[in-house]
Design a protein around this motif. Sequence first.
Motif, PDB file in Angstrom:
ATOM      1  N   ALA A 159      10.130  -0.846  13.748  1.00 48.68           N
ATOM      2  CA  ALA A 159      10.438   0.554  13.397  1.00 48.68           C
ATOM      3  C   ALA A 159       9.160   1.250  12.943  1.00 48.68           C
ATOM      4  N   HIS A 160       9.223   2.576  12.974  1.00 47.42           N
ATOM      5  CA  HIS A 160       8.066   3.370  12.524  1.00 47.42           C
ATOM      6  C   HIS A 160       8.558   4.631  11.819  1.00 47.42           C
ATOM      7  N   PRO A 161       8.533   4.650  10.480  1.00 46.10           N
ATOM      8  CA  PRO A 161       8.843   5.903   9.798  1.00 46.10           C
ATOM      9  C   PRO A 161       7.679   6.878  10.008  1.00 46.10           C
ATOM     10  N   SER A 211      -4.012   5.874   0.486  1.00 43.46           N
ATOM     11  CA  SER A 211      -3.585   4.494   0.704  1.00 43.46           C
ATOM     12  C   SER A 211      -3.543   3.761  -0.633  1.00 43.46           C
ATOM     13  N   GLY A 212      -2.996   2.560  -0.604  1.00 41.34           N
ATOM     14  CA  GLY A 212      -2.944   1.741  -1.815  1.00 41.34           C
ATOM     15  C   GLY A 212      -1.649   1.919  -2.589  1.00 41.34           C
ATOM     16  N   PRO A 213      -1.407   0.998  -3.566  1.00 41.03           N
ATOM     17  CA  PRO A 213      -0.114   0.962  -4.268  1.00 41.03           C
ATOM     18  C   PRO A 213       0.154   2.173  -5.153  1.00 41.03           C
ATOM     19  N   SER A 234      -8.148   9.593   6.134  1.00 42.56           N
ATOM     20  CA  SER A 234      -7.130   8.529   6.211  1.00 42.56           C
ATOM     21  C   SER A 234      -7.775   7.146   6.241  1.00 42.56           C
ATOM     22  N   ASP A 235      -6.963   6.150   5.900  1.00 40.05           N
ATOM     23  CA  ASP A 235      -7.475   4.787   5.698  1.00 40.05           C
ATOM     24  C   ASP A 235      -8.190   4.228   6.949  1.00 40.05           C
ATOM     25  N   PRO A 236      -9.455   3.826   6.818  1.00 36.04           N
ATOM     26  CA  PRO A 236     -10.226   3.354   7.984  1.00 36.04           C
ATOM     27  C   PRO A 236      -9.661   2.084   8.624  1.00 36.04           C
ATOM     28  N   THR A 237      -9.151   1.164   7.805  1.00 41.14           N
ATOM     29  CA  THR A 237      -8.609  -0.081   8.381  1.00 41.14           C
ATOM     30  C   THR A 237      -7.371   0.212   9.206  1.00 41.14           C
ATOM     31  N   MET A 238      -6.475   1.005   8.597  1.00 40.25           N
ATOM     32  CA  MET A 238      -5.232   1.326   9.295  1.00 40.25           C
ATOM     33  C   MET A 238      -5.528   1.981  10.639  1.00 40.25           C
ATOM     34  N   TRP A 239      -6.447   2.943  10.646  1.00 39.44           N
ATOM     35  CA  TRP A 239      -6.675   3.709  11.876  1.00 39.44           C
ATOM     36  C   TRP A 239      -7.495   2.953  12.899  1.00 39.44           C
ATOM     37  N   ASP A 244      -7.136  -0.161  13.388  1.00 39.48           N
ATOM     38  CA  ASP A 244      -6.122  -1.018  14.007  1.00 39.48           C
ATOM     39  C   ASP A 244      -5.224  -0.233  14.961  1.00 39.48           C
ATOM     40  N   VAL A 245      -4.886   1.005  14.611  1.00 39.72           N
ATOM     41  CA  VAL A 245      -4.021   1.804  15.494  1.00 39.72           C
ATOM     42  C   VAL A 245      -4.708   2.001  16.848  1.00 39.72           C
ATOM     43  N   PHE A 246      -6.005   2.325  16.829  1.00 43.20           N
ATOM     44  CA  PHE A 246      -6.689   2.573  18.111  1.00 43.20           C
ATOM     45  C   PHE A 246      -6.887   1.281  18.902  1.00 43.20           C
ATOM     46  N   GLY A 293       0.834  -1.196   0.000  1.00 41.14           N
ATOM     47  CA  GLY A 293       0.000   0.000   0.000  1.00 41.14           C
ATOM     48  C   GLY A 293       0.872   1.250   0.000  1.00 41.14           C
ATOM     49  N   LEU A 294       0.397   2.308   0.628  1.00 40.71           N
ATOM     50  CA  LEU A 294       1.161   3.565   0.639  1.00 40.71           C
ATOM     51  C   LEU A 294       2.596   3.364   1.123  1.00 40.71           C
ATOM     52  N   LEU A 295       2.741   2.715   2.296  1.00 39.73           N
ATOM     53  CA  LEU A 295       4.084   2.587   2.865  1.00 39.73           C
ATOM     54  C   LEU A 295       4.953   1.611   2.086  1.00 39.73           C
ATOM     55  N   VAL A 320       6.736  -1.261   9.716  1.00 37.34           N
ATOM     56  CA  VAL A 320       6.569   0.204   9.677  1.00 37.34           C
ATOM     57  C   VAL A 320       5.322   0.619  10.468  1.00 37.34           C
ATOM     58  N   GLY A 321       4.824  -0.265  11.312  1.00 36.91           N
ATOM     59  CA  GLY A 321       3.549  -0.038  12.001  1.00 36.91           C
ATOM     60  C   GLY A 321       3.541   1.212  12.865  1.00 36.91           C
ATOM     61  N   SER A 322       2.359   1.816  12.970  1.00 40.21           N
ATOM     62  CA  SER A 322       2.220   3.085  13.689  1.00 40.21           C
ATOM     63  C   SER A 322       2.155   2.916  15.199  1.00 40.21           C
TER      64      SER A 322
HETATM   65  P1  NAP Z   1      -2.392   0.565   2.964  1.00 41.01           P
HETATM   66  O1  NAP Z   1      -2.105   1.588   1.941  1.00 41.01           O
HETATM   67  O2  NAP Z   1      -3.811   0.224   3.300  1.00 41.01           O
HETATM   68  O3  NAP Z   1      -1.615  -0.779   2.566  1.00 41.01           O
HETATM   69  C1  NAP Z   1      -1.609  -1.967   3.326  1.00 41.01           C
HETATM   70  C2  NAP Z   1      -1.564  -3.128   2.341  1.00 41.01           C
HETATM   71  O4  NAP Z   1      -1.281  -4.339   3.085  1.00 41.01           O
HETATM   72  C3  NAP Z   1      -2.899  -3.372   1.620  1.00 41.01           C
HETATM   73  O5  NAP Z   1      -2.693  -3.563   0.239  1.00 41.01           O
HETATM   74  C4  NAP Z   1      -3.408  -4.654   2.295  1.00 41.01           C
HETATM   75  O6  NAP Z   1      -4.254  -5.432   1.461  1.00 41.01           O
HETATM   76  C5  NAP Z   1      -2.122  -5.374   2.559  1.00 41.01           C
HETATM   77  N1  NAP Z   1      -2.251  -6.454   3.538  1.00 41.01           N
HETATM   78  C6  NAP Z   1      -3.104  -6.569   4.586  1.00 41.01           C
HETATM   79  N2  NAP Z   1      -2.868  -7.701   5.255  1.00 41.01           N
HETATM   80  C7  NAP Z   1      -1.842  -8.330   4.624  1.00 41.01           C
HETATM   81  C8  NAP Z   1      -1.134  -9.543   4.854  1.00 41.01           C
HETATM   82  N3  NAP Z   1      -1.426 -10.334   5.889  1.00 41.01           N
HETATM   83  N4  NAP Z   1      -0.128  -9.873   4.004  1.00 41.01           N
HETATM   84  C9  NAP Z   1       0.185  -9.077   2.951  1.00 41.01           C
HETATM   85  N5  NAP Z   1      -0.461  -7.920   2.683  1.00 41.01           N
HETATM   86  C10 NAP Z   1      -1.450  -7.545   3.522  1.00 41.01           C
HETATM   87  O7  NAP Z   1      -1.724   0.955   4.375  1.00 41.01           O
HETATM   88  P2  NAP Z   1      -0.435   1.894   4.652  1.00 41.01           P
HETATM   89  O8  NAP Z   1      -0.886   3.293   4.823  1.00 41.01           O
HETATM   90  O9  NAP Z   1       0.639   1.551   3.688  1.00 41.01           O
HETATM   91  O10 NAP Z   1      -0.039   1.371   6.111  1.00 41.01           O
HETATM   92  C11 NAP Z   1       0.763   0.226   6.284  1.00 41.01           C
HETATM   93  C12 NAP Z   1       1.411   0.276   7.654  1.00 41.01           C
HETATM   94  O11 NAP Z   1       2.168   1.472   7.755  1.00 41.01           O
HETATM   95  C13 NAP Z   1       0.426   0.275   8.815  1.00 41.01           C
HETATM   96  O12 NAP Z   1       0.903  -0.564   9.830  1.00 41.01           O
HETATM   97  C14 NAP Z   1       0.430   1.709   9.297  1.00 41.01           C
HETATM   98  O13 NAP Z   1       0.164   1.806  10.680  1.00 41.01           O
HETATM   99  C15 NAP Z   1       1.847   2.151   8.952  1.00 41.01           C
HETATM  100  N6  NAP Z   1       2.055   3.587   8.699  1.00 41.01           N
HETATM  101  C16 NAP Z   1       1.160   4.270   7.909  1.00 41.01           C
HETATM  102  C17 NAP Z   1       1.357   5.623   7.686  1.00 41.01           C
HETATM  103  C18 NAP Z   1       0.370   6.414   6.850  1.00 41.01           C
HETATM  104  O14 NAP Z   1       0.358   7.650   6.906  1.00 41.01           O
HETATM  105  N7  NAP Z   1      -0.472   5.773   6.060  1.00 41.01           N
HETATM  106  C19 NAP Z   1       2.482   6.275   8.211  1.00 41.01           C
HETATM  107  C20 NAP Z   1       3.408   5.537   8.948  1.00 41.01           C
HETATM  108  C21 NAP Z   1       3.179   4.182   9.194  1.00 41.01           C
HETATM  109  P3  NAP Z   1      -5.864  -5.302   1.711  1.00 41.01           P
HETATM  110  O15 NAP Z   1      -6.216  -3.876   1.415  1.00 41.01           O
HETATM  111  O16 NAP Z   1      -6.426  -6.287   0.755  1.00 41.01           O
HETATM  112  O17 NAP Z   1      -6.093  -5.655   3.141  1.00 41.01           O
END
Ligand code: NAP
Length: 301
Positions: A119-121, A128-130, A228-233, A235-237, A12-14, A96-98
Amino acid sequence: MAFRNVAIIGLGLLGSSLGLAVRKHLPDVHTTGFDADPAVREKARELGLCHAIADDPAAAVRSADLVVLCVPVGAMRAAATAIAPGLAPDAVISDVGSSKQRVAHALAETLPDHTIIPAHPVAGTEQSGPEAGFASLFEKRWCIITPPDGVDASKLEALGDFWRRLGSTVEIMDAEHHDMVLAVTSHIPHLIAYTIVGTASDLEDVTRSEVIKYSAGGFRDFTRIAASDPTMWRDVFLHNKDAVLEMMDRFLGDLGAMRDAIEAADGDAMFDLFSRTRAIRRGILEQGQDDARPDFGREHS
Ligand code: NAP
């Protein structure tokens, strides 16, 4: 550079930003990506986010000396379980989890024989997404590493070196302290934004079109965070519950004090707080952590 083969789990984004950042800054490092969603894997191939995209998590990590889990914090355990059969014994597993304490615990439980260095950048956007990823996401941003006690010092140094080469400044912190600091700088602000945007959309005597029309009064800056992404947030809470509840109680107390000041027409209390908060903004700008132009540099022509 100690790592030659990096596996990125979750694109996804990260994860996509990490793949692009490695391509840009570490051209000799080979990356293999995996995502649970086949459509994301397909998009990742199309965008060239990694040198290779595997269709199986264990295959993705087989030759990796560094594995970075970039999935929502609630999915870390499942992702670690899925990669376990393919891991090399001396590979470093990071993420990279929050939030950090519960993730560290889940990874240590799932992969007890491996070196785990969470770690946490502190870098992200509301996207979100690729397709949301970009190579400069980590540049001039902090990356907080929360090593467990007794970690191999050379592996810790290698992980710090990896993030520094992507443009980040590395800070080492205790996981519990990380969760408290991030509760106040990130998690509570997101909760406030989600709540205020929800409140505005539920009002009966102010129409939704008025809320949108007059959003430049301050509301729209909350909507960026609240998008911001509902699943990510979610999970954070769920994963940083204790620190968030502690900071939330503090915040509710301070909000109550502001309510009292308004009710008592105590302008001095308000002026004092608003002057202190301005100084915080100045500090953020002085450290280059935001655009110093008025209104975040938005065009007003
Ligand atoms: P994202 O854009 O939603 O990407 C997460 C990706 O992981 C999705 O494509 C998801 O697929 C996939 N996924 C879920 N479970 C998986 C598994 N078991 N194996 C392989 N792939 C899996 O989220 P993101 O923003 O990149 O966030 C990723 C992490 O970075 C989170 O832990 C978040 O706390 C942390 N983070 C985020 C930010 C931010 O601003 N977004 C900043 C710093 C750190 P599905 O959609 O099909 O579930």
